[in-house]
Each structure stands twice: as C-alpha cells, then as structure tokens.
Design an enzyme around this catalytic site. Structure first.
Site, PDB file in Angstrom:
ATOM      1  N   CYS A  32       0.846  -1.196   0.000  1.00 42.19           N
ATOM      2  CA  CYS A  32       0.000   0.000   0.000  1.00 42.19           C
ATOM      3  C   CYS A  32       0.883   1.248   0.000  1.00 42.19           C
ATOM      4  O   CYS A  32       1.682   1.459   0.914  1.00 42.19           O
ATOM      5  CB  CYS A  32      -0.906  -0.003   1.224  1.00 42.19           C
ATOM      6  SG  CYS A  32      -1.836   1.513   1.380  1.00 42.19           S
ATOM      7  N   CYS A  35       0.428   3.655   3.240  1.00 44.59           N
ATOM      8  CA  CYS A  35       0.851   3.253   4.582  1.00 44.59           C
ATOM      9  C   CYS A  35       2.163   3.972   4.921  1.00 44.59           C
ATOM     10  O   CYS A  35       2.869   4.427   4.023  1.00 44.59           O
ATOM     11  CB  CYS A  35       1.034   1.734   4.640  1.00 44.59           C
ATOM     12  SG  CYS A  35      -0.495   0.842   5.033  1.00 44.59           S
ATOM     13  N   HIS A  79      -4.083   1.226   7.976  1.00 46.04           N
ATOM     14  CA  HIS A  79      -4.553   0.785   6.665  1.00 46.04           C
ATOM     15  C   HIS A  79      -6.060   0.511   6.646  1.00 46.04           C
ATOM     16  O   HIS A  79      -6.710   0.591   5.604  1.00 46.04           O
ATOM     17  CB  HIS A  79      -3.772  -0.472   6.255  1.00 46.04           C
ATOM     18  CG  HIS A  79      -4.045  -0.930   4.867  1.00 46.04           C
ATOM     19  ND1 HIS A  79      -3.537  -0.298   3.752  1.00 46.04           N
ATOM     20  CD2 HIS A  79      -4.813  -1.949   4.394  1.00 46.04           C
ATOM     21  CE1 HIS A  79      -3.967  -0.924   2.656  1.00 46.04           C
ATOM     22  NE2 HIS A  79      -4.734  -1.923   3.019  1.00 46.04           N
ATOM     23  N   ASN A 119     -13.592   9.108  -2.904  1.00 44.26           N
ATOM     24  CA  ASN A 119     -14.263   7.990  -3.561  1.00 44.26           C
ATOM     25  C   ASN A 119     -14.078   6.802  -2.644  1.00 44.26           C
ATOM     26  O   ASN A 119     -12.950   6.487  -2.274  1.00 44.26           O
ATOM     27  CB  ASN A 119     -13.637   7.695  -4.918  1.00 44.26           C
ATOM     28  CG  ASN A 119     -13.693   8.889  -5.844  1.00 44.26           C
ATOM     29  OD1 ASN A 119     -14.632   9.681  -5.795  1.00 44.26           O
ATOM     30  ND2 ASN A 119     -12.683   9.041  -6.681  1.00 44.26           N
ATOM     31  N   HIS A 130      -6.719   2.116   1.464  1.00 47.18           N
ATOM     32  CA  HIS A 130      -6.306   2.891   2.637  1.00 47.18           C
ATOM     33  C   HIS A 130      -7.167   4.164   2.740  1.00 47.18           C
ATOM     34  O   HIS A 130      -7.331   4.870   1.744  1.00 47.18           O
ATOM     35  CB  HIS A 130      -4.827   3.250   2.464  1.00 47.18           C
ATOM     36  CG  HIS A 130      -4.180   3.722   3.703  1.00 47.18           C
ATOM     37  ND1 HIS A 130      -3.140   3.046   4.302  1.00 47.18           N
ATOM     38  CD2 HIS A 130      -4.433   4.804   4.474  1.00 47.18           C
ATOM     39  CE1 HIS A 130      -2.777   3.713   5.386  1.00 47.18           C
ATOM     40  NE2 HIS A 130      -3.546   4.787   5.508  1.00 47.18           N
ATOM     41  N   HIS A 132      -8.531   7.495   2.536  1.00 52.50           N
ATOM     42  CA  HIS A 132      -7.954   8.729   2.004  1.00 52.50           C
ATOM     43  C   HIS A 132      -8.975   9.460   1.134  1.00 52.50           C
ATOM     44  O   HIS A 132      -9.976   8.888   0.720  1.00 52.50           O
ATOM     45  CB  HIS A 132      -6.707   8.424   1.169  1.00 52.50           C
ATOM     46  CG  HIS A 132      -7.005   7.803  -0.179  1.00 52.50           C
ATOM     47  ND1 HIS A 132      -7.438   6.515  -0.337  1.00 52.50           N
ATOM     48  CD2 HIS A 132      -6.951   8.326  -1.435  1.00 52.50           C
ATOM     49  CE1 HIS A 132      -7.624   6.250  -1.625  1.00 52.50           C
ATOM     50  NE2 HIS A 132      -7.339   7.340  -2.320  1.00 52.50           N
ATOM     51  N   GLN A 134      -9.095  13.168  -1.734  1.00 54.93           N
ATOM     52  CA  GLN A 134      -8.281  13.897  -2.701  1.00 54.93           C
ATOM     53  C   GLN A 134      -8.724  15.356  -2.764  1.00 54.93           C
ATOM     54  O   GLN A 134      -9.809  15.704  -2.301  1.00 54.93           O
ATOM     55  CB  GLN A 134      -8.448  13.285  -4.096  1.00 54.93           C
ATOM     56  CG  GLN A 134      -8.029  11.817  -4.174  1.00 54.93           C
ATOM     57  CD  GLN A 134      -8.160  11.283  -5.589  1.00 54.93           C
ATOM     58  OE1 GLN A 134      -7.484  11.764  -6.481  1.00 54.93           O
ATOM     59  NE2 GLN A 134      -9.018  10.304  -5.793  1.00 54.93           N
TER      60      GLN A 134
HETATM   61 ZN   LIG Z   1      -2.289   1.340   3.636  1.00 54.35          ZN
END
Ligand SMILES: [Zn+2]
Ligand SMILES: [Zn+2]
Ligand SMILES: [Zn+2]
Length: 308
Positions: A32, A35, A79, A119, A130, A132, A134
């Site tokens: 990932c 991470c 994660h 998204n 993970h 997150h 944007q």
């Molecule tokens: Zn991750």
C-alpha cells in the site's frame, strides 16, 4: 502533463490525463503506497514510520501547476477503517486540513475551483483501500459549481440557505441534526441514499467556519458514514464532495457565491444493487430514480440513530 480540450457540443472541458492509466491498482496490503514507511520495509509515498494526516501531490495528477493541482489526503496511518471510524479528534483535524488546502490552493492564480472529495469502494472506482481523499484545484470553473451559482441567481440569494430552510421546515427528509449542521436527503435526490450535509449558518467556505462549526461538521460526516455502513450492514460505497465558493480567477476577479456543504452520492439503490447511469442519465441528463427520497431518508435516519 494532462491536456484540456473544450467539448464545443456540450460547452464543457474534458481532461486527458493519460499517464493515470499507469497508476497503482488495488495493491496488496503490504504494498500500500499510503501506509507509513517502516524501517527496513518498502518505501511508500509517506517517508515516516508514523503520521496523523498526510497531504502530498498526486503522483498521477489530473491537474498540475501551472494549470491546477491534484493532491492526496491520507486520513490515518492505519490501513483499515474509514472516515466513520476515525477518532473524533482526527476527524476534526481533517476539517482543518481541508480548510488549509482550500485556502492555500484557492489563493493560487491557476486555481479557479477547489474540490475536496473522497471515492469510497471499488463500486466507484477506488484503486487504493487505505482511508484517504483527494483535492483537485481546477484551472476553470466546472459545470456543477456553475449550476449551483446559477441556482443562487435563480432563487435570488443563497440557494443552499433557502433549500436548507425548506428541508428544516418539511422535516421528512432530515436524517441528522446538530446545533451547527443539518443533513438531509434532498427533495430531488438523484441517488437513492444521496445526502447533503449543510452548515446552518451561511459560510462561503471552510475558512469562514469557526472551530465549533468544523467540529460539528466532522461529527455529522462521521455519523452519516456510520449510518450508511449500518444501512445494509456492509461498507457503503459513495462519492463524497465538498462544495465551497469558487476561488479567485486568473483574471483577478473576486469570486462569489457558495455555501459550505458536503454531498454524498452512493451508487447503491438497495443491498447489493447498483444504480447505473444509462440511456436517460447519459443521453438526456435526466436521472430516473427508483426510490422515493422520503422513504430512503426514513431508513437512513434510523440507521444513523442505530449506529450512533
Ligand atoms: Zn495502507
Ligand atoms: Zn447560504
Ligand atoms: Zn453542492
């Protein structure tokens, strides 16, 4: 470098970001890129063994200086999890990060509109699990914010203020209320479980919000996401976008309009059933919904209460 082409038939910009084809697609957990970088382990996008919230420029940007911006905001170094499972303090800190990115990117001459979004789920094309979001800084004013500005003109004032007043008055589509924030399935929702989270007081952007409002906004977003997950007892896919006032244009003209709100577009219309944008939606621009907003709102309200 991406290329902008103006679609003369639709009167809209199209962005060609061909390099994005090469971006990391659903890597395994060990690979990932969001991470932290553990000593001796593979290098990730974040060169630290631990972090709270990380922001960096997207390696596969749809926009980049001097024609806009594209950044990634990683919510946590863990994660697993989601916006809904962050600690309240972390979610609150995320609102300050949003505010900061809006202010900084918005001040740039090549950024006309700042869109913060997330998204979630492979159903909406997520390539990294993970937690997150944007930020895109558009070098032009995109169609949806343009529609919202036109709504202000049509309604002779802030459209969001007047729509919020109508929803509070009606009450049937409200799903969440706190002192500073209200959330509802809009009267003319396109998606079965679409929800709008709105600051009660008129605030053009997060920069105008006080600390209490930011905290309330974080709490409302978390309550909604947890309610979504409770609805069908599964991680609920969605697209989440933050709408705020357009920022200063390259010509230096003052930007106006906007009222901070967060829109959620979940593609599920029932457990395991996805809504596809097909003939009418794509060819005519007219959404055909197979659920009634009042009924979805009742189910969502119950799920939010249950998940609280
Ligand atoms: Zn991750
Ligand atoms: Zn307003
Ligand atoms: Zn909006």
């Amino acid at each position: 470098m991406s290329e902008l082409r103006f679609d003369a038939l639709r009167g809209e910009e199209v962005v060609y970001a061909i390099h994005r084809q090469e971006r990391t697609f659903l890597p395994s957990r060990e690979h990932c890129p969001l991470c932290p970088t553990h000593p001796g382990g593979p290098k990730t996008e974040i060169p630290f063994p631990a972090f709270e919230i990380a922001v960096f420029e997207n390696r596969f940007p749809a926009f980049e200086a001097p024609r806009g911006a594209a950044e990634v905001i990683v919510y946590t170094d863990s994660h697993e999890g989601s916006l809904g499972t962050l600690s309240p303090q972390r979610a609150d800190a995320l609102m300050w990060v949003w505010r900061h990115r809006y202010a900084e990117l918005g001040a740039r001459e090549d950024v006309r509109y700042v869109l913060i979004f997330e998204n979630r789920g492979v159903e909406v094309g997520v390539t990294l699990h993970h937690p997150h979001g944007q930020v895109y800084g558009y070098p032009f004013l995109p169609p949806v914010p343009q529609h919202e500005l036109r709504a202000d003109e049509r309604l002779g004032g802030c459209a969001l203020c007047s729509l919020l007043a109508g929803e509070l008055d009606d009450g049937r589509r409200l799903v969440y209320e706190s002192q500073a924030v209200a959330a509802y399935v809009p009267y003319a929702a396109r998606w079965a479980y679409e929800a709008h989270v709105v600051l009660r007081t008129h605030r053009a952007s997060l920069v105008e919000c006080d600390a209490g409002e930011l905290r309330s906004l974080a709490a409302a977003l978390q309550a909604l996401v947890r309610g979504y997950d409770a609805l069908f007892d599964t991680p609920f896919p969605y697209v989440m976008v933050v709408h705020q006032a357009p920022t200063t244009s390259a010509a230096g003209e003052a930007a106006g309009g906007g009222h901070v709100h967060v829109e959620f577009y979940p593609p599920l219309r029932a457990a395991g059933k996805l809504k596809y944008l097909a003939g009418s939606e794509q060819g005519a621009g007219t959404f055909i919904a197979d659920t009634v907003p009042e009924e979805s709102a009742a189910a969502l309200r119950e799920a939010i209460a249950l998940a609280a």
